[in-house]
Design a protein around this motif. Structure first.
Motif, PDB file in Angstrom:
ATOM      1  N   ALA A 188      -0.337   6.889  -4.536  1.00 14.61           N
ATOM      2  CA  ALA A 188      -1.146   8.080  -4.809  1.00 14.61           C
ATOM      3  C   ALA A 188      -2.114   8.264  -3.653  1.00 14.61           C
ATOM      4  O   ALA A 188      -2.609   7.281  -3.084  1.00 14.61           O
ATOM      5  CB  ALA A 188      -1.906   7.946  -6.126  1.00 14.61           C
ATOM      6  N   TYR A 189      -2.344   9.520  -3.308  1.00 14.74           N
ATOM      7  CA  TYR A 189      -3.289   9.821  -2.229  1.00 14.74           C
ATOM      8  C   TYR A 189      -3.921  11.173  -2.518  1.00 14.74           C
ATOM      9  O   TYR A 189      -3.248  12.111  -2.967  1.00 14.74           O
ATOM     10  CB  TYR A 189      -2.585   9.852  -0.869  1.00 14.74           C
ATOM     11  CG  TYR A 189      -3.487  10.296   0.268  1.00 14.74           C
ATOM     12  CD1 TYR A 189      -4.384   9.414   0.850  1.00 14.74           C
ATOM     13  CD2 TYR A 189      -3.457  11.609   0.732  1.00 14.74           C
ATOM     14  CE1 TYR A 189      -5.223   9.813   1.872  1.00 14.74           C
ATOM     15  CE2 TYR A 189      -4.285  12.023   1.758  1.00 14.74           C
ATOM     16  CZ  TYR A 189      -5.162  11.121   2.325  1.00 14.74           C
ATOM     17  OH  TYR A 189      -5.999  11.530   3.342  1.00 14.74           O
ATOM     18  N   ALA A 190      -5.228  11.270  -2.270  1.00 10.23           N
ATOM     19  CA  ALA A 190      -5.937  12.531  -2.457  1.00 10.23           C
ATOM     20  C   ALA A 190      -7.007  12.661  -1.386  1.00 10.23           C
ATOM     21  O   ALA A 190      -7.656  11.672  -1.015  1.00 10.23           O
ATOM     22  CB  ALA A 190      -6.572  12.610  -3.843  1.00 10.23           C
ATOM     23  N   ASP A 200     -11.594  10.612   0.779  1.00 14.51           N
ATOM     24  CA  ASP A 200     -10.185  10.205   0.665  1.00 14.51           C
ATOM     25  C   ASP A 200     -10.058   9.101  -0.371  1.00 14.51           C
ATOM     26  O   ASP A 200     -10.916   8.202  -0.452  1.00 14.51           O
ATOM     27  CB  ASP A 200      -9.643   9.694   2.000  1.00 14.51           C
ATOM     28  CG  ASP A 200      -9.474  10.802   3.013  1.00 14.51           C
ATOM     29  OD1 ASP A 200      -9.218  11.938   2.603  1.00 14.51           O
ATOM     30  OD2 ASP A 200      -9.602  10.523   4.222  1.00 14.51           O
ATOM     31  N   PHE A 201      -8.971   9.153  -1.134  1.00 14.52           N
ATOM     32  CA  PHE A 201      -8.660   8.107  -2.107  1.00 14.52           C
ATOM     33  C   PHE A 201      -7.197   7.738  -1.968  1.00 14.52           C
ATOM     34  O   PHE A 201      -6.331   8.600  -1.798  1.00 14.52           O
ATOM     35  CB  PHE A 201      -8.937   8.585  -3.532  1.00 14.52           C
ATOM     36  CG  PHE A 201      -8.352   7.673  -4.592  1.00 14.52           C
ATOM     37  CD1 PHE A 201      -9.003   6.496  -4.945  1.00 14.52           C
ATOM     38  CD2 PHE A 201      -7.146   7.983  -5.202  1.00 14.52           C
ATOM     39  CE1 PHE A 201      -8.455   5.648  -5.889  1.00 14.52           C
ATOM     40  CE2 PHE A 201      -6.604   7.141  -6.161  1.00 14.52           C
ATOM     41  CZ  PHE A 201      -7.262   5.967  -6.510  1.00 14.52           C
ATOM     42  N   GLY A 202      -6.908   6.429  -2.041  1.00 18.56           N
ATOM     43  CA  GLY A 202      -5.534   5.979  -1.945  1.00 18.56           C
ATOM     44  C   GLY A 202      -5.241   4.853  -2.913  1.00 18.56           C
ATOM     45  O   GLY A 202      -6.126   4.043  -3.239  1.00 18.56           O
ATOM     46  N   TYR A 203      -4.004   4.811  -3.386  1.00 13.67           N
ATOM     47  CA  TYR A 203      -3.561   3.755  -4.298  1.00 13.67           C
ATOM     48  C   TYR A 203      -2.112   3.422  -3.977  1.00 13.67           C
ATOM     49  O   TYR A 203      -1.295   4.318  -3.707  1.00 13.67           O
ATOM     50  CB  TYR A 203      -3.671   4.211  -5.754  1.00 13.67           C
ATOM     51  CG  TYR A 203      -3.039   3.270  -6.751  1.00 13.67           C
ATOM     52  CD1 TYR A 203      -3.672   2.087  -7.123  1.00 13.67           C
ATOM     53  CD2 TYR A 203      -1.802   3.566  -7.331  1.00 13.67           C
ATOM     54  CE1 TYR A 203      -3.094   1.222  -8.043  1.00 13.67           C
ATOM     55  CE2 TYR A 203      -1.215   2.710  -8.252  1.00 13.67           C
ATOM     56  CZ  TYR A 203      -1.870   1.534  -8.597  1.00 13.67           C
ATOM     57  OH  TYR A 203      -1.288   0.671  -9.498  1.00 13.67           O
ATOM     58  N   ASP A 229      -3.149  -1.995  -4.019  1.00 13.07           N
ATOM     59  CA  ASP A 229      -4.162  -1.631  -3.033  1.00 13.07           C
ATOM     60  C   ASP A 229      -4.897  -0.379  -3.508  1.00 13.07           C
ATOM     61  O   ASP A 229      -4.264   0.572  -3.994  1.00 13.07           O
ATOM     62  CB  ASP A 229      -3.518  -1.336  -1.683  1.00 13.07           C
ATOM     63  CG  ASP A 229      -3.097  -2.585  -0.932  1.00 13.07           C
ATOM     64  OD1 ASP A 229      -3.199  -3.674  -1.522  1.00 13.07           O
ATOM     65  OD2 ASP A 229      -2.661  -2.471   0.226  1.00 13.07           O
ATOM     66  N   TYR A 230      -6.225  -0.389  -3.334  1.00 17.17           N
ATOM     67  CA  TYR A 230      -7.037   0.796  -3.625  1.00 17.17           C
ATOM     68  C   TYR A 230      -7.964   1.018  -2.438  1.00 17.17           C
ATOM     69  O   TYR A 230      -8.415   0.064  -1.805  1.00 17.17           O
ATOM     70  CB  TYR A 230      -7.929   0.620  -4.853  1.00 17.17           C
ATOM     71  CG  TYR A 230      -7.325  -0.057  -6.051  1.00 17.17           C
ATOM     72  CD1 TYR A 230      -6.943   0.681  -7.174  1.00 17.17           C
ATOM     73  CD2 TYR A 230      -7.170  -1.437  -6.105  1.00 17.17           C
ATOM     74  CE1 TYR A 230      -6.415   0.065  -8.287  1.00 17.17           C
ATOM     75  CE2 TYR A 230      -6.643  -2.069  -7.219  1.00 17.17           C
ATOM     76  CZ  TYR A 230      -6.275  -1.311  -8.305  1.00 17.17           C
ATOM     77  OH  TYR A 230      -5.764  -1.943  -9.425  1.00 17.17           O
ATOM     78  N   PHE A 231      -8.283   2.259  -2.150  1.00 13.49           N
ATOM     79  CA  PHE A 231      -9.358   2.516  -1.192  1.00 13.49           C
ATOM     80  C   PHE A 231      -9.989   3.864  -1.493  1.00 13.49           C
ATOM     81  O   PHE A 231      -9.358   4.775  -2.033  1.00 13.49           O
ATOM     82  CB  PHE A 231      -8.864   2.458   0.264  1.00 13.49           C
ATOM     83  CG  PHE A 231      -8.113   3.681   0.734  1.00 13.49           C
ATOM     84  CD1 PHE A 231      -8.782   4.832   1.151  1.00 13.49           C
ATOM     85  CD2 PHE A 231      -6.728   3.687   0.788  1.00 13.49           C
ATOM     86  CE1 PHE A 231      -8.099   5.942   1.589  1.00 13.49           C
ATOM     87  CE2 PHE A 231      -6.025   4.803   1.228  1.00 13.49           C
ATOM     88  CZ  PHE A 231      -6.725   5.934   1.630  1.00 13.49           C
TER      89      PHE A 231
END
Length: 401
Positions: A188-190, A200-203, A229-231
């Motif tokens: 997932a990415y936003a 930005d958000f990523g999973y 992974d999360y960021f």
């Protein structure tokens, strides 16, 4: 090979894969691009993971390669290699890919790298739509992807993607044992942009069989790898987008379990004089890695000089939630082969691109790093620099020191 990057035309060590290139290559995942890179090879390691390495080199962990999506580094907090999860990263929301060979410019990132791959996402203003894509192959592997991009007003845009995949691998047999390498992945990415701010958000998640793993007889009885992974990052641009303030938090949760009655080759704990008490038949661990990253950088011109200045502070925390090894005779094996619990990295960087004339460019890079480590590891500092003389659109000579 694709055309040279238009963003850095004087760097002959960079390649650009445009959106048209990706469509012509029918590249749906990052691995479709990686396997075309000259001099490199995608090899499957003992855990059934595709690892990008230089052709002819042993298939070890590629710690000298970096992967970014826009400004954010996706490399593993544990090994610095990005390929465990991200070699299968979907490309539906990627506009173009830049590949930098050899020692990269400081403006690309402050982590040393022999190869840097940067993914740049599509502009939501040009999308203004949502797309659902589903694929099913003859192995009954399923891939579903949803992407969306919209401009809500002149100062606010949103890009988002969600992807899930279940891949059934070809069956492999050894000594009549079925060695499994099936996997499930989710991404997932936003990215939300408001004025000069970008969030930005990523999973990313991977759950797979251990394939050969650490089994002494090459066929483990049971095993599973799970990594998440999360960021989340916040970027503030200034100076006409030449400068930025950046803050990010990354977290990686990794679990590993392998059971094998014949034993597993966990070398740090095995003693040849006492195999029954020191060779594990069961190995299970639960790890959590966290990184905090803060940086500020700016680029400006003074006469014929293009100056880039940057400083950063990174703090990494390594936590062993659980690690249990059971020996062949059923006793617990003492283990303490990871003494470092945290580290901090302070970096100062400067670069000067000096245009001698319309045909010649002289580049000087300077970088200072201070590493502060916990446990019995020594702190140390490192100073590095690089000078390069380039004839634009022609050959160049680079000297590092």
């Amino acid at each position: 090979r694709p055309p040279r990057s238009t963003l850095f035309p004087y760097r002959r060590s960079s390649d650009l894969y445009t959106q048209q290139d990706l469509k012509m290559m029918q590249a749906h995942k990052l691995r479709d691009v990686l396997k075309t890179l000259p001099g490199l090879s995608l090899q499957t390691n003992l855990f059934g993971v595709s690892n990008l390495t230089y052709a002819g080199n042993p298939n070890g962990v590629s710690t000298s390669m970096r992967l970014y999506i826009n400004n954010h580094e996706l490399s593993s907090l544990q090994t610095l290699s990005p390929w465990l999860i991200y070699e299968n990263y979907p490309l539906e929301h990627v506009h173009h890919i830049e590949v930098y060979w050899g020692e990269s410019s400081l403006s690309l990132g402050n982590e040393p790298a022999s190869l840097t791959v940067k993914l740049y996402t599509k502009n939501p203003k040009r999308l203004n739509s949502s797309t659902l894509k589903t694929t099913l192959d003859t192995k009954e592997s399923l891939n579903m992807s949803l992407s969306t991009g919209y401009e809500y007003d002149n100062d606010m845009t949103l890009l988002a993607i969600a992807n899930t995949a279940h891949e059934n691998s070809s069956r492999t047999y050894y000594n009549s044992n079925d060695i499994k390498n099936d996997n499930q992945r989710a991404f997932a990415y936003a990215s939300l942009s408001i004025d000069d701010y970008v969030v930005d958000f990523g999973y990313a998640k991977l759950k797979k069989d251990t394939f050969v793993g650490l089994a002494k007889d090459i066929s483990p009885d049971n095993g599973e790898i799970e990594s998440q992974d999360y960021f989340i990052s916040l970027t503030k641009h200034f100076n006409d987008n030449k400068g930025k303030v950046y803050f990010a938090i990354d977290k990686n949760e990794r679990k590993f379990k392998e059971v094998n009655a014949e034993g597993s080759l966990v070398l740090p704990v095995i003693e040849l004089t006492d195999i029954l008490s020191t060779m594990p038949k069961s190995y299970e661990e639960d790890l959590t890695f966290t990184k905090y990253d803060f940086s500020i950088s700016d680029k400006f011109n003074i006469d014929a000089h293009e100056i880039f200045l940057s400083s950063s502070l990174k703090y990494k925390d390594y936590k062993v939630n659980e690690r249990e090894l059971v020996s062949l005779n059923g006793s617990l094996i003492p283990n303490d082969f990871n003494g470092m619990e945290s580290e901090s990295i302070i970096s100062l960087m400067a670069s000067d691109n000096y245009y001698l004339n319309s045909d010649n460019l002289f580049i000087i890079d300077f970088k200072f790093d201070k590493y502060i480590k916990s446990g019995n590891f020594n702190d140390f500092s490192k100073v590095s620099g690089r000078s390069e003389s380039t004839r634009l659109n022609s050959s160049h000579v680079a000297i590092s020191y």
